[in-house]
Motif scaffolding. Structure first.
Motif, mmCIF file in Angstrom:
data_model
loop_
_atom_site.group_PDB
_atom_site.id
_atom_site.type_symbol
_atom_site.label_atom_id
_atom_site.label_comp_id
_atom_site.label_asym_id
_atom_site.label_seq_id
_atom_site.Cartn_x
_atom_site.Cartn_y
_atom_site.Cartn_z
ATOM 1 N N ALA A 359 2.418 0.755 30.964
ATOM 2 C CA ALA A 359 2.195 0.789 29.523
ATOM 3 C C ALA A 359 1.554 2.110 29.120
ATOM 4 N N ALA A 360 1.871 2.553 27.902
ATOM 5 C CA ALA A 360 1.280 3.779 27.367
ATOM 6 C C ALA A 360 1.007 3.587 25.881
ATOM 7 N N ARG A 361 -0.075 4.225 25.420
ATOM 8 C CA ARG A 361 -0.440 4.115 24.009
ATOM 9 C C ARG A 361 -0.012 5.366 23.262
ATOM 10 N N HIS A 362 0.571 5.155 22.085
ATOM 11 C CA HIS A 362 0.989 6.254 21.211
ATOM 12 C C HIS A 362 0.408 5.977 19.824
ATOM 13 N N GLY A 363 -0.740 6.581 19.554
ATOM 14 C CA GLY A 363 -1.425 6.282 18.308
ATOM 15 C C GLY A 363 -1.917 4.852 18.332
ATOM 16 N N ASN A 364 -1.492 4.051 17.342
ATOM 17 C CA ASN A 364 -1.878 2.647 17.295
ATOM 18 C C ASN A 364 -0.869 1.745 17.989
ATOM 19 N N ASP A 365 0.210 2.320 18.470
ATOM 20 C CA ASP A 365 1.279 1.526 19.073
ATOM 21 C C ASP A 365 1.256 1.628 20.589
ATOM 22 N N TRP A 366 1.725 0.569 21.233
ATOM 23 C CA TRP A 366 1.862 0.537 22.680
ATOM 24 C C TRP A 366 3.334 0.424 23.048
ATOM 25 N N THR A 367 3.695 1.050 24.149
ATOM 26 C CA THR A 367 5.043 0.907 24.688
ATOM 27 C C THR A 367 4.944 0.606 26.176
ATOM 28 N N VAL A 368 5.905 -0.115 26.681
ATOM 29 C CA VAL A 368 6.032 -0.366 28.107
ATOM 30 C C VAL A 368 7.361 0.239 28.546
ATOM 31 N N THR A 369 7.295 1.165 29.482
ATOM 32 C CA THR A 369 8.515 1.856 29.909
ATOM 33 C C THR A 369 9.324 1.040 30.910
ATOM 34 N N LYS A 370 8.633 0.197 31.693
ATOM 35 C CA LYS A 370 9.342 -0.562 32.719
ATOM 36 C C LYS A 370 8.490 -1.736 33.169
ATOM 37 N N ALA A 371 9.148 -2.872 33.418
ATOM 38 C CA ALA A 371 8.501 -4.017 34.055
ATOM 39 C C ALA A 371 9.324 -4.387 35.279
ATOM 40 N N VAL A 372 8.649 -4.750 36.358
ATOM 41 C CA VAL A 372 9.316 -4.957 37.644
ATOM 42 C C VAL A 372 8.871 -6.273 38.258
ATOM 43 N N MET A 373 9.831 -6.968 38.875
ATOM 44 C CA MET A 373 9.492 -8.169 39.637
ATOM 45 C C MET A 373 10.523 -8.398 40.730
ATOM 46 N N GLY A 374 10.160 -9.174 41.722
ATOM 47 C CA GLY A 374 11.077 -9.542 42.799
ATOM 48 C C GLY A 374 11.672 -10.911 42.532
ATOM 49 N N ARG A 375 12.978 -11.022 42.711
ATOM 50 C CA ARG A 375 13.694 -12.271 42.528
ATOM 51 C C ARG A 375 14.711 -12.402 43.661
ATOM 52 N N SER A 376 15.461 -13.473 43.662
ATOM 53 C CA SER A 376 16.552 -13.643 44.610
ATOM 54 C C SER A 376 17.689 -14.350 43.895
ATOM 55 N N ALA A 377 18.883 -14.319 44.501
ATOM 56 C CA ALA A 377 20.058 -14.932 43.877
ATOM 57 C C ALA A 377 21.011 -15.404 44.964
ATOM 58 N N ARG A 378 21.803 -16.409 44.615
ATOM 59 C CA ARG A 378 22.740 -16.939 45.598
ATOM 60 C C ARG A 378 23.888 -17.641 44.896
ATOM 61 N N VAL A 379 25.106 -17.448 45.391
ATOM 62 C CA VAL A 379 26.260 -18.214 44.909
ATOM 63 C C VAL A 379 26.145 -19.636 45.435
ATOM 64 N N LEU A 380 26.240 -20.608 44.532
ATOM 65 C CA LEU A 380 26.195 -22.015 44.914
ATOM 66 C C LEU A 380 27.601 -22.609 45.041
ATOM 67 N N MET A 381 28.504 -22.166 44.166
ATOM 68 C CA MET A 381 29.870 -22.666 44.185
ATOM 69 C C MET A 381 30.743 -21.709 43.392
#
Length: 392
Positions: A359-381
């Motif tokens: 996150a970064a502040r620009h005046g009175n506003d905040w921005t988030v350039t990137k959010a990251v998390m780990g997940r997984s995925a799988r074909v079921l059918m």
């Protein structure tokens, strides 16, 4: 009397994160459903088995929860900066509509693996072994998502030892990066404030952090509404008074966020915004029986999805948690101890999850350039899903 026969449509049933849904290639849909509109919505409703007054989805592919009543439409992107266009439809369980107002962060982890396996990514960009980077255009909210997909011997690796609380079995980890995750084109804090006083008739005036990041989300303090933050699903979902309270908070928060003009309109916008309540760390036992120790988490979060307490945490709400935690003074940040931070580990009904944001502040506003998390995925059918030919 003649009856229309069933038709079959190529489809893949996939788990992504703690959700699962029916995935389609746009070009495989019947011609009438290749464009947004009533025909597409009617088709997806019939695929899932909605509306179902019994709340079971016995006659469809849905699982009768917000996490399992999902559909995805994918196509090769026309943009040179993206590989695949991803459109998400949250299908109502008991009402005849599909909500297109937001993304599914959990199923976002399945988009890259599907795209690689179904020829939507240039083969030259896929290593024989290693990590393939898939650039996804999230069409609902107009944002970029990056999947980093493990590849083994030229194909997507689905099995592995990555464990995700809320998912029964381990699998291969897919890193998911949400770029510039503020929802839409507006400010990350639509009211301009990290905390507001939200007047909710019948509930009172609540402190609330209302944020557009990942998905529009309203955060309130658990203790203010009579909870500890350690609750599991049954404590909320079996309480009709509690469900009505959360829906009232959601409706009035949606008006303050500028998402709707009147609280009555919230009934037709079930997917967004989300409502979540936060608390400082505490010991509790997760739904799996796993013991969560206060020292292992930065805060506790419980979130509502489609009118019920979620069994774990929505991926998009996890982005909202990461973004809000990174901004000093929000209720999420304060529950985690305050100050500047680039990641948090939070406790949810099924266990814990670590998420990060810049996150970064620009005046009175905040921005988030990137959010990251780990997940997984799988074909079921995979194969074909069948629906009556006159159902859309």
């Amino acid at each position: 009397m003649a009856h229309a026969p069933q038709i079959r449509i190529p489809a893949t049933y996939m788990r992504g994160g703690t959700s699962k849904g029916v995935f389609f290639r746009l070009d495989d849909l019947p011609e009438a459903a290749r464009q947004p509109g009533p025909a597409r919505d009617a088709l997806l409703l019939r695929v899932i088995g909605s509306p179902d007054p019994y709340g079971k989805h016995t006659d469809g592919m849905g699982g009768a929860t917000s996490s399992t009543s999902k559909t995805v439409i994918l196509s090769k992107s026309e943009s040179p900066d993206h590989d695949v266009d991803y459109l998400f439809g949250q299908v109502s369980i008991d009402q005849p509509f599909v909500d297109w107002s937001g993304n599914c962060g959990n199923l976002s982890a399945a988009v890259g693996p599907y795209a690689i396996s179904n020829g939507l990514v240039d083969p030259a960009r896929i290593p024989d072994n290693g990590i393939a980077t898939v650039r996804i255009w999230q069409a609902n909210i107009g944002k970029t998502i990056i999947n980093r997909v493990p590849i083994s011997d030229g194909v997507v690796q689905e099995t592995g030892d990555f464990e995700l609380d809320g998912v029964t079995f381990p699998a291969a980890e897919v890193a998911v990066e949400f770029m510039d995750p503020a929802d839409g084109e507006g400010a990350m804090f639509p009211t301009g404030n990290p905390v507001d006083n939200l007047e909710v008739p019948g509930v009172g005036t609540l402190q609330a952090t209302m944020i557009n990041a990942g998905i529009p989300t309203i955060f309130v303090n658990a203790e203010t509404i009579g909870y500890t933050g350690t609750e599991l699903q049954d404590a909320i979902n079996s309480d009709t008074r509690a469900l009505a309270m959360f829906e009232t908070i959601r409706a009035h928060g949606a008006v303050r966020m500028g998402l709707i003009d009147h609280p009555d309109q919230a009934a037709k916008r079930q997917h967004t915004p989300k409502v979540a309540f936060v608390a400082a760390p505490a010991d509790y036992t997760a739904s799996s029986g796993k013991r969560i120790v206060a020292a292992d988490v930065d805060l506790l979060v419980r979130a509502m999805s489609m009118g019920k307490l979620h069994h774990a945490m929505m991926g998009t709400a996890s982005v909202a948690i990461a973004a809000a935690a990174a901004v000093p003074g929000t209720l999420v940040n304060l529950a985690a101890g305050g100050g500047e931070r680039t990641s948090v580990t939070f406790g949810h009904p099924s266990g814990t999850l670590r998420v990060g944001a810049e996150a970064a502040r620009h005046g009175n506003d905040w921005t988030v350039t990137k959010a990251v998390m780990g997940r997984s995925a799988r074909v079921l059918m995979e194969g074909w899903v069948r629906v009556p030919g006159d159902s859309f």
